[in-house]
Design a protein around this motif. Structure first.
Motif, PDB file in Angstrom:
ATOM      1  N   THR A  56       0.818  -1.306  -0.157  1.00  0.00           N
ATOM      2  CA  THR A  56       0.018  -0.092   0.011  1.00  0.00           C
ATOM      3  C   THR A  56       0.815   1.266  -0.112  1.00  0.00           C
ATOM      4  OG1 THR A  56      -1.849  -0.893   0.954  1.00  0.00           O
ATOM      5  CG2 THR A  56      -1.771   1.350   1.356  1.00  0.00           C
ATOM      6  N   PHE A  78      -5.377   8.785   1.587  1.00  0.00           N
ATOM      7  CA  PHE A  78      -5.632   7.524   1.888  1.00  0.00           C
ATOM      8  C   PHE A  78      -6.417   7.245   3.109  1.00  0.00           C
ATOM      9  CE2 PHE A  78      -1.910   8.644   4.360  1.00  0.00           C
ATOM     10  CZ  PHE A  78      -2.140   8.284   5.803  1.00  0.00           C
ATOM     11  N   ASP A  79      -7.125   6.148   3.409  1.00  0.00           N
ATOM     12  CA  ASP A  79      -8.184   5.875   4.607  1.00  0.00           C
ATOM     13  C   ASP A  79      -7.459   4.898   5.243  1.00  0.00           C
ATOM     14  OD1 ASP A  79     -10.342   4.462   5.981  1.00  0.00           O
ATOM     15  OD2 ASP A  79     -11.469   5.129   4.619  1.00  0.00           O
ATOM     16  N   ALA A  81      -8.139   3.015   8.025  1.00  0.00           N
ATOM     17  CA  ALA A  81      -9.068   1.869   8.293  1.00  0.00           C
ATOM     18  C   ALA A  81      -8.980   1.002   7.219  1.00  0.00           C
ATOM     19  CB  ALA A  81     -10.435   2.293   8.598  1.00  0.00           C
ATOM     20  N   LYS A  82      -9.176   1.300   5.910  1.00  0.00           N
ATOM     21  CA  LYS A  82      -9.377   0.485   4.630  1.00  0.00           C
ATOM     22  C   LYS A  82      -7.888  -0.219   4.565  1.00  0.00           C
ATOM     23  CE  LYS A  82     -13.180   2.503   2.614  1.00  0.00           C
ATOM     24  NZ  LYS A  82     -13.699   3.344   1.162  1.00  0.00           N
ATOM     25  N   VAL A  83      -6.634   0.681   4.761  1.00  0.00           N
ATOM     26  CA  VAL A  83      -5.487   0.242   4.588  1.00  0.00           C
ATOM     27  C   VAL A  83      -5.211  -1.039   5.360  1.00  0.00           C
ATOM     28  CG1 VAL A  83      -2.983   0.613   4.957  1.00  0.00           C
ATOM     29  CG2 VAL A  83      -4.591   2.447   3.724  1.00  0.00           C
ATOM     30  N   ASP A  85      -7.730  -2.706   7.231  1.00  0.00           N
ATOM     31  CA  ASP A  85      -8.474  -3.716   6.709  1.00  0.00           C
ATOM     32  C   ASP A  85      -8.130  -4.704   5.512  1.00  0.00           C
ATOM     33  OD1 ASP A  85     -11.332  -4.870   6.870  1.00  0.00           O
ATOM     34  OD2 ASP A  85     -11.459  -4.245   4.778  1.00  0.00           O
ATOM     35  N   ARG A  86      -7.504  -4.021   4.537  1.00  0.00           N
ATOM     36  CA  ARG A  86      -7.034  -4.697   3.375  1.00  0.00           C
ATOM     37  C   ARG A  86      -5.838  -5.909   3.940  1.00  0.00           C
ATOM     38  NH1 ARG A  86      -2.503  -5.076   0.182  1.00  0.00           N
ATOM     39  NH2 ARG A  86      -2.820  -6.062  -1.838  1.00  0.00           N
ATOM     40  N   SER A  87      -5.076  -5.397   4.739  1.00  0.00           N
ATOM     41  CA  SER A  87      -4.148  -6.237   5.295  1.00  0.00           C
ATOM     42  C   SER A  87      -4.803  -7.398   6.128  1.00  0.00           C
ATOM     43  CB  SER A  87      -3.064  -5.419   6.351  1.00  0.00           C
ATOM     44  OG  SER A  87      -2.036  -5.988   6.932  1.00  0.00           O
ATOM     45  N   ARG A  88      -5.701  -6.871   6.838  1.00  0.00           N
ATOM     46  CA  ARG A  88      -6.059  -8.119   7.941  1.00  0.00           C
ATOM     47  C   ARG A  88      -6.804  -9.105   6.786  1.00  0.00           C
ATOM     48  NH1 ARG A  88      -2.833  -8.676  10.591  1.00  0.00           N
ATOM     49  NH2 ARG A  88      -4.443 -10.364  11.518  1.00  0.00           N
ATOM     50  N   LYS A  89      -7.551  -8.568   5.733  1.00  0.00           N
ATOM     51  CA  LYS A  89      -8.291  -9.786   4.971  1.00  0.00           C
ATOM     52  C   LYS A  89      -7.094 -10.678   4.212  1.00  0.00           C
ATOM     53  CE  LYS A  89     -12.425  -7.100   3.965  1.00  0.00           C
ATOM     54  NZ  LYS A  89     -13.186  -6.178   2.716  1.00  0.00           N
ATOM     55  N   THR A 169      -5.094   2.622  14.892  1.00  0.00           N
ATOM     56  CA  THR A 169      -6.480   3.167  14.644  1.00  0.00           C
ATOM     57  C   THR A 169      -6.269   4.603  14.450  1.00  0.00           C
ATOM     58  OG1 THR A 169      -6.208   3.727  16.981  1.00  0.00           O
ATOM     59  CG2 THR A 169      -7.290   1.616  16.402  1.00  0.00           C
TER      60      THR A 169
END
Length: 464
Positions: A56, A78-79, A81-83, A85-89, A169
């Motif tokens: 990212t 950038f967002d 939280a979405k950064v 979230d992508r890593s966790r997915k 966070t």
């Protein structure tokens, strides 16, 4: 009544789950015990999700520098939280993949906290319930955890370990990274590219201290140019939460202690092996500073107890754990595997630029008494690197002048973590400079620099 297996593996990281699969392939009845998530730290909280974050930040960097490629990208942002979230997915997808592999290979997964109670016996606590397992052989693959500063335990708020740093966070505004090994440099690279003001504190004289000195020097200049402040030969005498941030007492080379406030700090000073409270002491399993002592096959001093991965000591790398697991299992199954050769284990740092190496540094080779031939080729001399806009870096090869043995290879630059495997294969096959010189490298590729570096060691470089 205990459930009986040929092999029980305690821990399902890249050492444990790979060992379980290979054991099943060899016809053994296998169970694997895991207290958290299949895949261990590497897959869930280390190697894989950090690379997702770094990808990212790499793309974000390219977007911010789009004009150099003739492109336009306005109002780039950038967002966070979405950064995250992508890593966790990404981690979640691979965790599910390991579950599927366990099912496919008929490996019994036992969830809970495992303890070796005797030779061949293991208890797994599952809340109020305890499951008893028996096996002729037990492999300990419990891994390691981040080391805390003795005077400042990570709180997850302003003082982070790598685990906290992967799920922020809020974005740090001014970040202190303590330690300049691979983990510290990777997080410094990520957060710097995402806009944080980053300072690295390193007690030793240079960053990435296990790498070749020329690589460390290059990275020092590259990271400084990117805006990262590097304090080498510098100690940390205090770290404490302060208001909405953290205050550090930094002892500089001249002995002067300076207080400085940061929004966050990441502690990356090494690891602690997970050898406590799993029954090893009672069995008399030998350890060295907490790490389990093993031979080249993963055997401990106690018959039937084996150990692999981070719990056995450096290098603390996922691929080392996986290979150790396969060696141990093949030995358990009655095979004749080669013993682990740590000299052929590559090391990779996924910062910007990347760093990769295998074998001896030039300094270590000289210390060992070798007469050397050293080749070095810069990225600026490679057509593909220039076309990619990645013309910073070099490839360095170290040979025994008498025999032509490839003693070591060291790289810094774009995609070198992929390139290094060529030299790893060469070392495994005991290739000399003659075979490497005669090998045809595709054009245009970054790998041509590997060829040129070899040629350069013998005064035959074509493009430099």
């Amino acid at each position: 009544m205990a459930d009986t297996y040929d092999l029980v593996i305690l821990g399902s990281g890249p050492g444990g789950y790979v060992a379980a699969i290979r054991a099943s392939q060899l016809g053994l009845k296998v169970a694997i015990v895991e207290r958290e998530r299949l895949g261990g730290i590497c897959l869930n909280w280390g190697c894989i999700p950090t690379k997702a974050l770094l990808r990212t930040s790499e793309i974000y960097h390219y977007m911010q520098n789009a004009e150099s490629y003739g492109l336009k990208a306005d109002n780039v942002g950038f967002d966070l939280a979405k950064v995250v979230d992508r890593s966790r997915k990404v981690a979640g997808q691979l965790n599910a993949g390991v579950k599927g592999l366990m099912k496919k290979n008929k490996v019994t997964v036992v969830e809970g906290v495992g303890t070796v109670t005797a030779k061949g016996k293991l208890s797994v606590k599952q809340g109020d319930k305890t499951v008893e397992l028996e096996a002729e052989n037990i492999i300990v693959a419990t891994g390691a955890r981040a080391r805390d500063l003795p005077f400042a335990k990570a709180d997850g708020k302003t003082i982070w370990t790598y685990r906290h740093a992967m799920v922020p966070t809020e974005m740090p505004t001014k970040l202190l990274v303590i330690g300049s090994g691979a983990i510290g440099v990777e997080f410094a690279s990520f957060y710097n590219d995402m806009g944080a003001d980053v300072t690295i504190v390193e007690m030793l004289p240079r960053i990435l201290p296990v790498e070749d000195e020329e690589v460390s020097a290059f990275m020092d200049k590259a990271l400084t140019k990117q805006g990262i402040k590097l304090l080498t030969g510098t100690g940390l005498e205090g770290l404490a939460p302060s208001g909405s941030g953290v205050t550090a007492k930094i002892k500089h080379k001249d002995g002067k202690v300076v207080e400085e406030t940061f929004s966050h700090a990441i502690v990356a000073i090494g690891i602690v092996p997970n050898t406590e409270n799993i029954g090893l002491e009672a069995l008399g399993v030998e350890t060295d500073r907490g790490h389990i002592k093993t031979d080249g096959y993963g055997r401990t001093n106690v018959d039937g107890i084996w150990a692999i991965g981070d719990v056995t000591g450096a290098p603390w790398l996922a691929h080392k754990a996986s290979h150790e697991g396969i060696i141990a299992v093949e030995k358990i199954a009655g095979g004749s595997p080669h013993q682990m050769d740590k000299a052929n284990i590559p090391g990779c740092t996924y910062s910007r630029p990347q760093v990769a190496s295998v074998g001896m540094t030039e300094a270590k080779a000289k210390e060992a008494g070798y007469e050397l031939k050293v080749g070095k080729f810069p990225f600026i001399g490679n057509g593909k690197a220039i076309a990619l806009g990645e013309a910073e870096g070099f490839v360095k090869t170290v040979f025994d002048a008498k025999t032509g043995e490839l003693l070591g290879a060291h790289m810094v630059g774009a995609e070198v973590t992929e390139l290094i495997q060529g030299y790893v294969v060469a070392r495994q096959l005991e290739t000399t400079e003659a075979e490497l010189m005669e090998t045809v490298f595709a054009h245009p590729t970054l790998s041509e620099m590997m060829h040129e570096s070899v040629l350069g060691a013998y005064g035959r470089s074509i493009h430099y």
